[in-house]
Design a protein around this motif. Structure first.
Motif, PDB file in Angstrom:
ATOM      1  N   UNK A 375      58.544  58.616  66.345  1.00 50.47           N
ATOM      2  CA  UNK A 375      58.309  60.146  66.908  1.00 50.47           C
ATOM      3  C   UNK A 375      58.920  60.196  68.408  1.00 50.47           C
ATOM      4  N   UNK A 376      59.839  61.416  68.517  1.00 51.92           N
ATOM      5  CA  UNK A 376      60.228  61.609  69.462  1.00 51.92           C
ATOM      6  C   UNK A 376      61.550  60.818  69.746  1.00 51.92           C
ATOM      7  N   UNK A 377      62.389  61.021  70.543  1.00 60.95           N
ATOM      8  CA  UNK A 377      63.581  60.292  70.788  1.00 60.95           C
ATOM      9  C   UNK A 377      63.735  59.901  72.470  1.00 60.95           C
ATOM     10  N   UNK A 378      62.728  60.196  73.138  1.00 63.05           N
ATOM     11  CA  UNK A 378      62.906  59.557  74.680  1.00 63.05           C
ATOM     12  C   UNK A 378      62.823  58.213  74.695  1.00 63.05           C
ATOM     13  N   UNK A 379      63.363  57.723  75.854  1.00 62.16           N
ATOM     14  CA  UNK A 379      63.450  56.362  76.006  1.00 62.16           C
ATOM     15  C   UNK A 379      62.015  55.726  75.972  1.00 62.16           C
ATOM     16  N   UNK A 380      61.670  54.497  75.644  1.00 59.44           N
ATOM     17  CA  UNK A 380      60.403  54.085  75.625  1.00 59.44           C
ATOM     18  C   UNK A 380      60.099  53.354  76.913  1.00 59.44           C
ATOM     19  N   UNK A 381      58.945  53.290  77.385  1.00 62.19           N
ATOM     20  CA  UNK A 381      58.493  52.952  78.752  1.00 62.19           C
ATOM     21  C   UNK A 381      58.999  51.239  78.721  1.00 62.19           C
ATOM     22  N   UNK A 382      59.420  50.589  79.488  1.00 63.80           N
ATOM     23  CA  UNK A 382      59.519  49.175  79.609  1.00 63.80           C
ATOM     24  C   UNK A 382      58.282  48.482  80.540  1.00 63.80           C
ATOM     25  N   UNK A 383      58.168  47.387  79.882  1.00 62.26           N
ATOM     26  CA  UNK A 383      56.920  46.471  80.368  1.00 62.26           C
ATOM     27  C   UNK A 383      57.261  46.308  82.141  1.00 62.26           C
ATOM     28  N   UNK A 384      56.353  46.325  82.932  1.00 63.84           N
ATOM     29  CA  UNK A 384      56.568  46.181  84.077  1.00 63.84           C
ATOM     30  C   UNK A 384      57.256  44.882  84.741  1.00 63.84           C
TER      31      UNK A 384
END
Ligand code: HEM
Length: 401
Positions: A375-384
């Motif tokens: 769902x959606x095409x934004x970049x997925x957030x990376x683990x810190x």
């Protein structure tokens, strides 16, 4: 003459696609001494070298007391000790994680996965897979193994997130005193949580790992009280983020490789090789650090005592010297001696458990749906933490079967 190689392991661009750097590292700079860091750190990229380092606990130690980080919290857990202390500590909990014992947990895991996905499907099928499945499943399973209330899982999640967020930063100058102080407070809080529970088990033993540890502590010579607390904290934290990551990376791999998803739907018997392929192809733990106990040379690079080496498991697992078509995701890959769970004395205690959880999670996801979509095409957030190859969110649409 090979081009010089420099990279910053904290750089998001590197973290999103580290494989070109790994490939150059394996080819031209198998051992790379980093420059400009507060401590001496070398990266090791080839499979054979990583395996040799992880195999040799005399030359390459897991005791990091020279660093002022959570790794040196007194007393260190088994992860932060070398043989013979390590052997003593590990032998106290080994039995709870054998394939036979772990396989007995499968029906309960299925029930949990079914419940979690059932809730998500009933709510319309659009979910963040991390929240809906890949986080809660491992945390509930380990809480039940230890014998602590699964109802406290939101707190365990906060603890695991905080404990793991800083992991590995110390090697790249990213760990400030404020973070270290926060970590110490966090560990105190976790230990404080376990103390009354241990007292309860002492008074009323039960069939759980916590009781086993309390009894070992009671016998005195086997485990000190402080060691028991460190062990409980390690067990609670070590398997959560890693297994969450594995399940998330497996779902991502299927989204990125629709033909592999089709193959698995047609033949669920491939799940075991498919999960090991995710471990190789998209290794949750990207590097495994060691401290040199003596001076040596690696591929011409001088290593001094107390230097750190980072064994890049994510690179070793793509080594063309070991794996055929290493950059191809092949869910039916047969020969797959990946290093995703480490190697040698510290080989992951929870490997059987993690594999089974991932098989059950992905097996249930496939069984309960006829398709999955991003769902959606934004970049997925990376683990810190740079240790992890993980996204912390994975919005999905599940099409019910
Ligand atoms: C996909 C999931 C997992 C991955 C990728 C993973 C990875 C690893 C790796 C690479 C190591 C070696 C560390 C070293 O060499 O210093 C390790 C050790 C360890 N893992 Fe896991 N792990 C996973 C799941 C789990 C689970 C579910 C548990 C739960 C019990 C667990 C508990 C441990 C412990 C206690 C150690 C330390 C063992 C020792 O020092 O002897 N892990 N893990």
């Amino acid at each position: 003459m090979a081009e010089p190689l420099a990279f910053n392991p904290l750089d998001p661009a590197f973290r999103r696609d580290p494989y070109p750097i790994y490939e150059r590292g394996r080819r031209d700079h198998p051992v790379l001494l980093h420059e400009g860091l507060p401590i001496r750190v070398a990266s090791v990229f080839r499979y054979e070298d990583c395996q040799a380092i992880l195999r040799d606990a005399d030359a390459w130690s897991n005791e990091f007391a020279v660093l002022d980080t959570l790794e040196d919290l007194p007393p260190p857990s088994m992860l932060g000790t070398d043989p013979p202390e390590h052997t003593r500590l590990r032998s106290l909990v080994n039995k709870a994680f054998t394939p036979r014992i772990v396989s007995q947990l499968e029906p309960r895991m299925r029930e949990l996965a079914d419940e979690l996905l059932g809730d998500a499907l009933a709510a319309g099928g659009e979910v963040d897979l991390v929240q809906a499945l890949s986080y809660p499943l491992p945390v509930v399973v380990i809480a039940e193994i230890i014998g602590i209330p699964a109802a406290d899982r939101a707190m365990f999640k906060r603890w695991s997130d905080e404990a793991i967020a800083s992991l590995g930063l110390v090697f790249f100058g990213g760990l400030d005193p404020e973070r270290i102080a926060r970590q110490r407070r966090l560990f105190d809080e976790m230990r404080g949580y376990f103390m009354p529970l241990a007292e309860q088990r002492r008074a009323r033993p039960q069939e759980d790992l916590l009781t086993g540890l309390v009894l070992a502590e009671h016998e005195g010579s086997k485990l000190s009280y402080e060691e028991m607390l460190s062990m409980l904290v390690l067990l609670l934290v070590a398997g959560n983020e890693t297994t969450t990551t594995l399940i998330g990376n497996a779902a991502l791999a299927l989204l990125d490789h629709p033909e592999a998803e089709k193959q698995l739907r047609a033949d669920p018997g491939l799940l075991p090789t498919a999960i090991d392929e995710v471990l190789r192809f998209s290794s949750p733990v990207q590097f495994d650090p060691r401290r040199a106990t003596r001076a040596t040379r690696l591929h011409g690079v001088e290593i001094q005592p107390d230097d750190f080496v980072l064994c890049w498991l994510g690179s070793a697992n793509r080594d063309e010297r070991v794996f055929e078509r290493p950059d191809v995701f092949d869910p039916a890959r047969e020969r797959n001696p990946h290093l995703a769970f480490g190697f040698g004395a510290h080989y992951c205690l929870g490997a059987n458990l993690a594999r089974l959880e991932a098989r059950v999670a992905i097996g249930t996801l496939l069984a309960r749906t006829r398709g999955i979509e991003r769902v959606g095409s934004e970049e997925l957030p990376l683990h810190p933490s740079p240790v992890f190859r993980a996204v912390t969110k994975l919005p999905l649409r599940m099409l019910p079967a």
